[in-house]
Design a protein around this motif. Structure first.
Motif, PDB file in Angstrom:
ATOM      1  N   LEU A 105     -19.536  29.658 -38.085  1.00 57.06           N
ATOM      2  CA  LEU A 105     -18.883  28.594 -38.850  1.00 57.06           C
ATOM      3  C   LEU A 105     -18.667  27.347 -37.992  1.00 57.06           C
ATOM      4  O   LEU A 105     -18.795  26.225 -38.472  1.00 57.06           O
ATOM      5  CB  LEU A 105     -17.554  29.087 -39.426  1.00 57.06           C
ATOM      6  N   GLU A 106     -18.348  27.559 -36.720  1.00 53.39           N
ATOM      7  CA  GLU A 106     -18.155  26.428 -35.811  1.00 53.39           C
ATOM      8  C   GLU A 106     -19.473  25.720 -35.522  1.00 53.39           C
ATOM      9  O   GLU A 106     -19.504  24.507 -35.339  1.00 53.39           O
ATOM     10  CB  GLU A 106     -17.508  26.910 -34.510  1.00 53.39           C
ATOM     11  N   ALA A 107     -20.586  26.458 -35.479  1.00 52.14           N
ATOM     12  CA  ALA A 107     -21.893  25.879 -35.177  1.00 52.14           C
ATOM     13  C   ALA A 107     -22.391  24.985 -36.310  1.00 52.14           C
ATOM     14  O   ALA A 107     -23.089  23.998 -36.069  1.00 52.14           O
ATOM     15  CB  ALA A 107     -22.908  26.974 -34.883  1.00 52.14           C
ATOM     16  N   LYS A 108     -22.064  25.325 -37.547  1.00 45.95           N
ATOM     17  CA  LYS A 108     -22.436  24.541 -38.734  1.00 45.95           C
ATOM     18  C   LYS A 108     -23.915  24.156 -38.731  1.00 45.95           C
ATOM     19  O   LYS A 108     -24.276  23.001 -38.911  1.00 45.95           O
ATOM     20  CB  LYS A 108     -21.570  23.291 -38.854  1.00 45.95           C
ATOM     21  N   LYS A 109     -24.799  25.125 -38.577  1.00 49.21           N
ATOM     22  CA  LYS A 109     -26.237  24.843 -38.492  1.00 49.21           C
ATOM     23  C   LYS A 109     -26.833  24.396 -39.817  1.00 49.21           C
ATOM     24  O   LYS A 109     -27.460  23.363 -39.895  1.00 49.21           O
ATOM     25  CB  LYS A 109     -26.979  26.065 -37.976  1.00 49.21           C
ATOM     26  N   ASN A 110     -26.691  25.196 -40.861  1.00 48.84           N
ATOM     27  CA  ASN A 110     -27.208  24.794 -42.163  1.00 48.84           C
ATOM     28  C   ASN A 110     -26.428  25.519 -43.258  1.00 48.84           C
ATOM     29  O   ASN A 110     -25.623  26.396 -42.976  1.00 48.84           O
ATOM     30  CB  ASN A 110     -28.718  25.051 -42.290  1.00 48.84           C
ATOM     31  N   ASP A 111     -26.673  25.157 -44.497  1.00 42.17           N
ATOM     32  CA  ASP A 111     -25.904  25.711 -45.610  1.00 42.17           C
ATOM     33  C   ASP A 111     -26.043  27.228 -45.728  1.00 42.17           C
ATOM     34  O   ASP A 111     -25.084  27.915 -46.044  1.00 42.17           O
ATOM     35  CB  ASP A 111     -26.320  25.055 -46.932  1.00 42.17           C
ATOM     36  N   VAL A 112     -27.240  27.748 -45.482  1.00 45.58           N
ATOM     37  CA  VAL A 112     -27.459  29.193 -45.591  1.00 45.58           C
ATOM     38  C   VAL A 112     -26.613  29.922 -44.555  1.00 45.58           C
ATOM     39  O   VAL A 112     -25.941  30.905 -44.860  1.00 45.58           O
ATOM     40  CB  VAL A 112     -28.955  29.546 -45.439  1.00 45.58           C
ATOM     41  N   ASP A 113     -26.641  29.448 -43.324  1.00 46.66           N
ATOM     42  CA  ASP A 113     -25.836  30.086 -42.285  1.00 46.66           C
ATOM     43  C   ASP A 113     -24.346  30.004 -42.607  1.00 46.66           C
ATOM     44  O   ASP A 113     -23.610  30.946 -42.346  1.00 46.66           O
ATOM     45  CB  ASP A 113     -26.105  29.439 -40.922  1.00 46.66           C
ATOM     46  N   LEU A 114     -23.908  28.882 -43.149  1.00 51.78           N
ATOM     47  CA  LEU A 114     -22.499  28.732 -43.497  1.00 51.78           C
ATOM     48  C   LEU A 114     -22.100  29.689 -44.615  1.00 51.78           C
ATOM     49  O   LEU A 114     -21.037  30.309 -44.559  1.00 51.78           O
ATOM     50  CB  LEU A 114     -22.185  27.286 -43.895  1.00 51.78           C
TER      51      LEU A 114
END
Length: 136
Positions: A105-114
């Motif tokens: 959640l802290e990394a905020k890579k992309n919508d799928v990961d979130l």
């Protein structure tokens, strides 16, 4: 046996429960719903929460992922992505899953990961909450 409800709880890994019960409580999208013999027919989505099973007057709780419940007459079927008895939760594994979700959640890579991280966080927090409540 006439006043009993036949409850079946299944996940991709196992038939978790398949027996007669006095009552059961599941967490639906509209809140907790008590299931008993001759319940009105119903199909409802489940959210991450718990299943409380009462058999012969004794209650036991399980941590449950999202899924669906179907009840008709004296039969109820719960299909869930994951389920485990609260007293069998591996608390260290749950805490590590929470930490991994926090990092994603802290990394905020992309919508799928979130989305996946939010789901993982919800499941981990549910397991931790139920375990800690049992320990008190």
């Amino acid at each position: 046996m006439a006043n009993k409800l036949h409850l079946e709880v299944i996940s991709p890994d196992e038939v978790f429960w398949d027996d007669e019960v006095d009552t059961a409580v599941v967490r639906t999208i509209e809140g907790d719903v008590g299931l008993m013999n001759e319940h009105l027919p119903m199909v409802s989505p489940l959210i991450v929460g718990r299943i409380k099973i009462v058999k012969d007057g004794k209650a036991r709780e399980a941590s449950c992922a999202e899924g669906v419940v179907k009840i008709r007459g004296n039969r109820a079927l719960v299909i869930t992505g994951a389920v485990e008895w609260v007293d069998e939760i591996d608390i260290e594994r749950a805490r590590k899953a929470k930490e991994r979700a926090e990092q994603r959640l802290e990394a905020k890579k992309n919508d799928v990961d979130l989305d996946r991280a939010n789901i993982a966080m919800t499941k981990a927090l549910n397991r931790i909450k139920h375990y800690e409540r049992l320990e008190k």
